[in-house]
Design a protein around this motif. Structure first.
Motif, PDB file in Angstrom:
ATOM      1  N   PRO A 159      60.183  66.905 -31.182  1.00 13.61           N
ATOM      2  CA  PRO A 159      60.277  68.172 -30.329  1.00 13.61           C
ATOM      3  C   PRO A 159      59.149  68.883 -30.952  1.00 13.61           C
ATOM      4  CG  PRO A 159      62.695  67.657 -30.948  1.00 13.61           C
ATOM      5  CD  PRO A 159      61.806  66.727 -31.665  1.00 13.61           C
ATOM      6  N   VAL A 160      58.720  68.915 -31.935  1.00 12.57           N
ATOM      7  CA  VAL A 160      57.371  69.714 -32.525  1.00 12.57           C
ATOM      8  C   VAL A 160      56.336  69.036 -31.839  1.00 12.57           C
ATOM      9  CG1 VAL A 160      56.194  70.208 -34.631  1.00 12.57           C
ATOM     10  CG2 VAL A 160      58.517  70.059 -34.821  1.00 12.57           C
ATOM     11  N   VAL A 161      56.155  67.581 -31.943  1.00 17.32           N
ATOM     12  CA  VAL A 161      55.227  67.081 -31.021  1.00 17.32           C
ATOM     13  C   VAL A 161      55.104  67.551 -29.632  1.00 17.32           C
ATOM     14  CG1 VAL A 161      54.235  65.085 -30.341  1.00 17.32           C
ATOM     15  CG2 VAL A 161      55.224  65.170 -32.612  1.00 17.32           C
ATOM     16  N   ALA A 162      56.167  67.589 -28.999  1.00 16.78           N
ATOM     17  CA  ALA A 162      56.018  68.105 -27.687  1.00 16.78           C
ATOM     18  C   ALA A 162      55.423  69.603 -27.424  1.00 16.78           C
ATOM     19  CB  ALA A 162      57.643  68.151 -27.243  1.00 16.78           C
ATOM     20  N   ILE A 202      51.776  69.300 -27.767  1.00 19.05           N
ATOM     21  CA  ILE A 202      51.200  68.965 -26.716  1.00 19.05           C
ATOM     22  C   ILE A 202      50.971  69.902 -25.930  1.00 19.05           C
ATOM     23  CG2 ILE A 202      51.762  67.578 -24.608  1.00 19.05           C
ATOM     24  CD1 ILE A 202      53.196  65.633 -26.254  1.00 19.05           C
ATOM     25  N   TYR A 203      51.879  71.126 -25.348  1.00 13.40           N
ATOM     26  CA  TYR A 203      51.681  72.336 -24.660  1.00 13.40           C
ATOM     27  C   TYR A 203      50.827  73.011 -25.103  1.00 13.40           C
ATOM     28  CZ  TYR A 203      55.555  70.761 -21.537  1.00 13.40           C
ATOM     29  OH  TYR A 203      56.394  70.016 -20.773  1.00 13.40           O
ATOM     30  N   VAL A 204      50.725  73.387 -26.507  1.00 15.25           N
ATOM     31  CA  VAL A 204      49.704  74.169 -27.166  1.00 15.25           C
ATOM     32  C   VAL A 204      48.276  73.512 -26.940  1.00 15.25           C
ATOM     33  CG1 VAL A 204      48.867  75.032 -29.299  1.00 15.25           C
ATOM     34  CG2 VAL A 204      51.342  74.951 -28.857  1.00 15.25           C
ATOM     35  N   LEU A 205      48.087  72.175 -26.817  1.00 18.42           N
ATOM     36  CA  LEU A 205      46.959  71.493 -26.551  1.00 18.42           C
ATOM     37  C   LEU A 205      46.512  71.696 -25.364  1.00 18.42           C
ATOM     38  CD1 LEU A 205      44.625  69.840 -27.829  1.00 18.42           C
ATOM     39  CD2 LEU A 205      46.194  67.917 -27.184  1.00 18.42           C
ATOM     40  N   MET A 206      47.582  71.765 -24.527  1.00 20.49           N
ATOM     41  CA  MET A 206      47.275  71.806 -23.009  1.00 20.49           C
ATOM     42  C   MET A 206      46.800  73.389 -22.671  1.00 20.49           C
ATOM     43  SD  MET A 206      49.711  69.108 -21.285  1.00 20.49           S
ATOM     44  CE  MET A 206      49.418  69.698 -19.862  1.00 20.49           C
ATOM     45  N   TRP A 240      42.985  72.472 -23.058  1.00 22.45           N
ATOM     46  CA  TRP A 240      42.357  72.227 -22.077  1.00 22.45           C
ATOM     47  C   TRP A 240      42.224  73.185 -20.802  1.00 22.45           C
ATOM     48  CZ3 TRP A 240      45.601  66.976 -21.853  1.00 22.45           C
ATOM     49  CH2 TRP A 240      45.244  66.079 -23.014  1.00 22.45           C
ATOM     50  N   PHE A 241      43.060  73.706 -20.662  1.00 24.75           N
ATOM     51  CA  PHE A 241      43.181  74.757 -19.391  1.00 24.75           C
ATOM     52  C   PHE A 241      43.317  76.199 -20.001  1.00 24.75           C
ATOM     53  CE2 PHE A 241      45.837  71.065 -18.048  1.00 24.75           C
ATOM     54  CZ  PHE A 241      45.182  70.641 -17.253  1.00 24.75           C
ATOM     55  N   GLY A 242      42.972  76.442 -21.472  1.00 20.81           N
ATOM     56  CA  GLY A 242      43.199  77.735 -21.738  1.00 20.81           C
ATOM     57  C   GLY A 242      42.077  78.692 -21.213  1.00 20.81           C
ATOM     58  N   PRO A 243      40.894  78.306 -21.218  1.00 18.35           N
ATOM     59  CA  PRO A 243      39.867  79.238 -20.674  1.00 18.35           C
ATOM     60  C   PRO A 243      39.948  79.668 -19.309  1.00 18.35           C
ATOM     61  CG  PRO A 243      38.566  77.534 -21.908  1.00 18.35           C
ATOM     62  CD  PRO A 243      40.253  76.990 -21.801  1.00 18.35           C
ATOM     63  N   TRP A 244      40.739  78.674 -18.420  1.00 14.21           N
ATOM     64  CA  TRP A 244      40.726  79.155 -16.845  1.00 14.21           C
ATOM     65  C   TRP A 244      42.127  80.237 -16.856  1.00 14.21           C
ATOM     66  CZ3 TRP A 244      45.061  78.705 -13.651  1.00 14.21           C
ATOM     67  CH2 TRP A 244      44.650  78.888 -12.348  1.00 14.21           C
ATOM     68  N   ILE A 251      57.929  78.654 -23.239  1.00 11.17           N
ATOM     69  CA  ILE A 251      59.399  78.365 -23.964  1.00 11.17           C
ATOM     70  C   ILE A 251      59.984  77.557 -22.929  1.00 11.17           C
ATOM     71  CG2 ILE A 251      61.429  79.303 -24.559  1.00 11.17           C
ATOM     72  CD1 ILE A 251      59.953  81.619 -25.678  1.00 11.17           C
ATOM     73  N   VAL A 252      60.085  77.813 -21.494  1.00 13.01           N
ATOM     74  CA  VAL A 252      60.888  77.054 -20.600  1.00 13.01           C
ATOM     75  C   VAL A 252      60.150  75.719 -20.327  1.00 13.01           C
ATOM     76  CG1 VAL A 252      61.131  77.010 -18.031  1.00 13.01           C
ATOM     77  CG2 VAL A 252      61.395  79.374 -19.190  1.00 13.01           C
ATOM     78  N   LEU A 253      59.033  75.455 -20.654  1.00 11.75           N
ATOM     79  CA  LEU A 253      58.397  74.121 -20.241  1.00 11.75           C
ATOM     80  C   LEU A 253      58.769  73.341 -21.406  1.00 11.75           C
ATOM     81  CD1 LEU A 253      54.645  75.054 -19.012  1.00 11.75           C
ATOM     82  CD2 LEU A 253      56.463  73.818 -17.723  1.00 11.75           C
ATOM     83  N   ALA A 254      58.712  73.962 -22.685  1.00 11.12           N
ATOM     84  CA  ALA A 254      59.137  72.884 -23.993  1.00 11.12           C
ATOM     85  C   ALA A 254      60.661  72.584 -23.555  1.00 11.12           C
ATOM     86  CB  ALA A 254      58.682  73.727 -25.124  1.00 11.12           C
ATOM     87  N   THR A 255      61.490  73.487 -23.258  1.00  7.65           N
ATOM     88  CA  THR A 255      62.776  73.422 -23.189  1.00  7.65           C
ATOM     89  C   THR A 255      62.928  72.261 -21.957  1.00  7.65           C
ATOM     90  OG1 THR A 255      63.384  75.461 -23.696  1.00  7.65           O
ATOM     91  CG2 THR A 255      65.100  74.326 -22.679  1.00  7.65           C
TER      92      THR A 255
END
Length: 295
Positions: free
Chosen positions: A109-112, A115-119, A125-129, A144-148
């Motif tokens: 779950p930590v890796v999951a 992944i969302y932090v990276l995205m 990847w989408f942070g600036p936009w 939180i909802v996406l990770a869950t």
């Protein structure tokens, strides 16, 4: 043949195994769970209630329920669709789709969460936009909802896939031949056949959604009163040596787990009763044995 002959082990072996199993359950399940409630109420009921009424605790409770209310219906739709596609159709990439369904079971779950932090993080990847359009994913409720959703996705699908595969598609095909639409076929044929497995999967999915810690911890940012769910709030209170408040919120989580267990056991019992009623139906009498009408 007597019931004694159903197994070949001596009586002392069976008694020893049962005693070992019950002792293990008491020491590692029942006793810790009871300790949570004892510690939560150790300073009195008033302190217990005040800990749950505290604004940060109430915010964590509310966010936990909101997350579950969003994630479970999404996984219900995704799980039914994935199970239907895997069990009812043959197509290229079917094995790959099955592997993807099992992916959250094998990924930490930590890796999951990472992944969302990276995205969606500020440097992702989408942070600036996202920042340019003032959209917050990470360190906010959407993250939180996406990770869950990611962590709990397999529970419903994995309950339905073997059930649908065992039932086959003959009944659905017969309904379509008789003129039923796709929705009518699902509502009147497929859903009654999978209802118990579906309810069981929803119960497990909801239990995991409320108790998820690892992935939510990474994407939440631990903002008190805003992005802390109950498990995260318990950790913060315990680290701050507020043991009474920590055990109070933990006891609420444990109580929700017990309620989930009761609902699960009730569903299993009703399913067993329904199957027993079906198997005990009297067989149909052959046509040649039916009484002939009087002249």
């Amino acid at each position: 043949m007597s019931q004694r002959n159903s197994t070949t082990e001596p009586t002392w072996v069976r008694v020893s195994l049962i005693t070992l199993a019950l002792s293990f359950m008491f020491l590692f399940l029942v006793l810790p769970l009871a300790t949570v409630f004892v510690e939560a109420l150790r300073k009195g009921v008033d302190v217990y209630i005040d800990a749950l009424k505290e604004p940060d605790a109430w915010s964590a409770i509310r966010l936990t329920f909101i997350t579950a209310l969003i994630a479970v219906p999404l996984n219900l739709v995704f799980g039914v669709a994935a199970a239907w596609a895997i069990a009812k159709y043959e197509f290229r990439g079917k094995a790959f789709l099955t592997t993807l369904v099992d992916l959250p079971f094998s990924v930490s779950p930590v890796v999951a969460g990472l992944i969302y932090v990276l995205m969606f993080g500020a440097q992702g990847w989408f942070g600036p936009w996202l920042q340019a359009h003032d959209i917050k994913i990470v360190f906010a409720v959407p993250g939180i909802v996406l990770a869950t959703v990611f962590v709990t996705f397999p529970f419903i699908a994995r309950e339905l896939i073997p059930l649908m595969q065992a039932q086959g598609s003959d009944e659905e095909q017969a309904a379509i031949v008789l003129g039923a639409t796709g929705w009518q076929t699902f509502w009147h044929v497929t859903l009654p056949n999978i209802q118990w497995g579906l309810i069981y999967g929803v119960i497990l999915c909801n239990a995991r959604a409320m108790g998820e810690f690892g992935a939510v911890s990474v994407v939440s940012g631990h903002i008190r009163g805003q992005t802390n769910t109950m498990p995260l709030h318990v950790e913060i209170l315990y680290n701050e040596y507020q043991s009474a408040a920590a055990f109070a919120v933990a006891s609420l989580l444990a109580l929700l787990a017990l309620v989930t267990l009761v609902i699960k056991s009730t569903v299993e019992w009703r399913h067993a009763q329904a199957m027993k009623a079906v198997t005990e139906l009297p067989p149909e009498r052959p046509v040649d044995e039916l009484p002939t009408p009087l002249a």
